[in-house]
Scaffold this motif. Sequence first.
Motif, mmCIF file in Angstrom:
data_model
loop_
_atom_site.group_PDB
_atom_site.id
_atom_site.type_symbol
_atom_site.label_atom_id
_atom_site.label_comp_id
_atom_site.label_asym_id
_atom_site.label_seq_id
_atom_site.Cartn_x
_atom_site.Cartn_y
_atom_site.Cartn_z
ATOM 1 N N MET A 1 47.875 31.270 66.473
ATOM 2 C CA MET A 1 47.939 32.601 65.871
ATOM 3 C C MET A 1 46.562 33.261 65.863
ATOM 4 O O MET A 1 46.412 34.443 66.192
ATOM 5 C CB MET A 1 48.445 32.515 64.431
ATOM 6 N N GLY A 2 45.569 32.488 65.469
ATOM 7 C CA GLY A 2 44.222 33.032 65.411
ATOM 8 C C GLY A 2 43.731 33.494 66.763
ATOM 9 O O GLY A 2 43.110 34.562 66.893
ATOM 10 N N ILE A 3 43.997 32.712 67.798
ATOM 11 C CA ILE A 3 43.580 33.078 69.151
ATOM 12 C C ILE A 3 44.237 34.382 69.573
ATOM 13 O O ILE A 3 43.571 35.311 70.070
ATOM 14 C CB ILE A 3 43.928 31.947 70.135
ATOM 15 N N VAL A 4 45.546 34.487 69.388
ATOM 16 C CA VAL A 4 46.255 35.689 69.806
ATOM 17 C C VAL A 4 45.735 36.913 69.070
ATOM 18 O O VAL A 4 45.477 37.966 69.680
ATOM 19 C CB VAL A 4 47.777 35.525 69.574
ATOM 20 N N GLU A 5 45.565 36.803 67.761
ATOM 21 C CA GLU A 5 45.153 37.977 66.987
ATOM 22 C C GLU A 5 43.733 38.415 67.336
ATOM 23 O O GLU A 5 43.455 39.623 67.406
ATOM 24 C CB GLU A 5 45.278 37.692 65.493
ATOM 25 N N ILE A 6 42.837 37.481 67.586
ATOM 26 C CA ILE A 6 41.481 37.869 67.992
ATOM 27 C C ILE A 6 41.501 38.523 69.362
ATOM 28 O O ILE A 6 40.834 39.541 69.602
ATOM 29 C CB ILE A 6 40.543 36.646 67.962
ATOM 30 N N LEU A 7 42.273 37.961 70.287
ATOM 31 C CA LEU A 7 42.355 38.593 71.615
ATOM 32 C C LEU A 7 42.908 40.008 71.522
ATOM 33 O O LEU A 7 42.455 40.913 72.232
ATOM 34 C CB LEU A 7 43.216 37.748 72.550
ATOM 35 N N ARG A 8 43.863 40.212 70.651
ATOM 36 C CA ARG A 8 44.472 41.543 70.535
ATOM 37 C C ARG A 8 43.460 42.605 70.115
ATOM 38 O O ARG A 8 43.581 43.762 70.521
ATOM 39 C CB ARG A 8 45.629 41.499 69.536
ATOM 40 N N VAL A 9 42.496 42.227 69.298
ATOM 41 C CA VAL A 9 41.509 43.212 68.848
ATOM 42 C C VAL A 9 40.238 43.196 69.700
ATOM 43 O O VAL A 9 39.410 44.102 69.588
ATOM 44 C CB VAL A 9 41.140 43.010 67.365
ATOM 45 N N ALA A 10 40.089 42.183 70.570
ATOM 46 C CA ALA A 10 38.846 42.045 71.336
ATOM 47 C C ALA A 10 38.968 42.534 72.768
ATOM 48 O O ALA A 10 37.952 42.909 73.372
ATOM 49 C CB ALA A 10 38.394 40.582 71.338
ATOM 50 N N VAL A 11 40.169 42.484 73.350
ATOM 51 C CA VAL A 11 40.346 42.922 74.731
ATOM 52 C C VAL A 11 41.461 43.955 74.784
ATOM 53 O O VAL A 11 42.267 44.077 73.852
ATOM 54 C CB VAL A 11 40.663 41.743 75.680
ATOM 55 N N SER A 12 41.512 44.695 75.883
ATOM 56 C CA SER A 12 42.518 45.736 76.064
ATOM 57 C C SER A 12 43.704 45.192 76.851
ATOM 58 O O SER A 12 43.564 44.222 77.611
ATOM 59 C CB SER A 12 41.913 46.932 76.810
#
Length: 388
Positions: A94-105
Motif C-alpha cells: 500500500m505504501g509503495i503504491v500511494e507514494i508512486l501515485r503522488v511522486a510520478v505521473s
Amino acid sequence: MQRVPADPIDLLRTRTSAKWRGYPEDVLPLPVAEMDYPLAEPIADALHRAIDRSDTGYAFGSTGIAEAFAPFAAARLGWEVDPARVTATGDVSMGIVEILRVAVSPGDGVIVTPPIYPPFFDLVTEAGAAVVEVPMLGGIDEGWSLDLDGIDAAFAAGARGILLCNPHNPLGHVPSRETLSALAEIAERHGAIVVADEVHGALVQPGVAYTPFLTVSDAAREAGVAVTAASKAFNLAGLKAALIVTGSDRGDALRAKLPYEVSYRMSQFGAIASIAAFEHGAQWLDGVLASLDDSRRLLADLIADELPGVRYRLPDATYLAWLDLAALGWGDDPAAVALERARVALGHGVQFGASVGRGHARLNFACSPEVLSEAITRLSDAAALTDR
C-alpha cells in the motif's frame, strides 16, 4: 544463541493463513513468505491484553508506531528516524503504491530489478505507471549487483522512479553502501524518486553490513522514500501495519500529498503488535536469525548431498532461497513440476521476471529442519524418477 524452534507440522496445519490453506495437506508449502516460528511472547501478550479490554477500534494515527520504530531502527539498523517524518499505513505494498501515485505521473516509467518480488510489477501499474525492467547483474556463482549503468540509462530514457528492494527478495542480496550512494546520485541527477522497500531489513545475518537507503547521503534523503514494517521480521503480515519514512523536505512534501485515509488503513492489532515487536522483540528476533542461519546452511548441505546439480547461493538476508533448478530438466517452470511430482510447493521463478526466472524457483526456509529435509528428499526422489 538460543534458537527459536519452528512449530511442529501438525500444529502448523491448523493455521488458516495463505501458506497453510493454499494447498492440499500432502503438500509441503514453501512458497509464501510466512515463517513457521511461534509468535514472539511479548507480541502475543500485547494482543491478548487488547482482546481482554475489547480494544478493537480504529488505530490512533501514526505517532505510537513511529515512536516505537525510531529507537528500534537506531539500535538495530543504525538509522536515525524522526517520528514526525513517518506516516503509517496498512502494509508495504500500500505504501509503495500511494507514494508512486503522488511522486510520478500516469504513464511514467518506474524501474524494477528482476528477479524481483512479483507484486512489484503490479504495484507499478496499480499506481498508473509503466514497468521498466533493469535486471540484476551477476548470478548465483559470483553474486548479484544493481545494474547502475542500466538504471542511469533508463532514467535518461524517461523513467521517473525505481523500486529498490533492500535487502533483495528473492536473492537475499544486500547492496553495499557504495552502491546505494551511487544509485542516490543517479536518481538525484535525473530528478527521479527511489522508493525503498526495506521490509526485510531486520532479517540480515550478523556480520553482513546492511544500509538503510535514507542513511546513505543527503542525495539519498532527497531522492528517497522508505517503506518498511515489522511484518516480515516478526511474522505479522496479516495484522496490517507499515511505515512510510522520509528524510527531506521533498520527501515530507510527498507524504503530505497522501490521502488522509492512508494512515487509517493500519489496523489496530497491527499497530499494537508492531509496537510490542519494536519495543520488546529483540531477543526473539536474535533467536530467529540464529535459526535462519542454521536453515540456510542446512539447505546448502542438503542440496549438495541430494540435488548436486541444483545451484544455490547462501543469502545474506531474508529467509528466502533462489534456486537454479535447470539441471533437473524440469523446464522453464520447475516449481510446477515440483508440485506435481514431489508435492512440494515453491515460488514460480518465472513470476519474478520471465527474462531471468526461467528454470528457477524460490524456497522459504523459515521452517523446521525436518520440513526442510523432507522437502529436499521429495525433490531428490522426483528428480531420480525423472532420470529413469
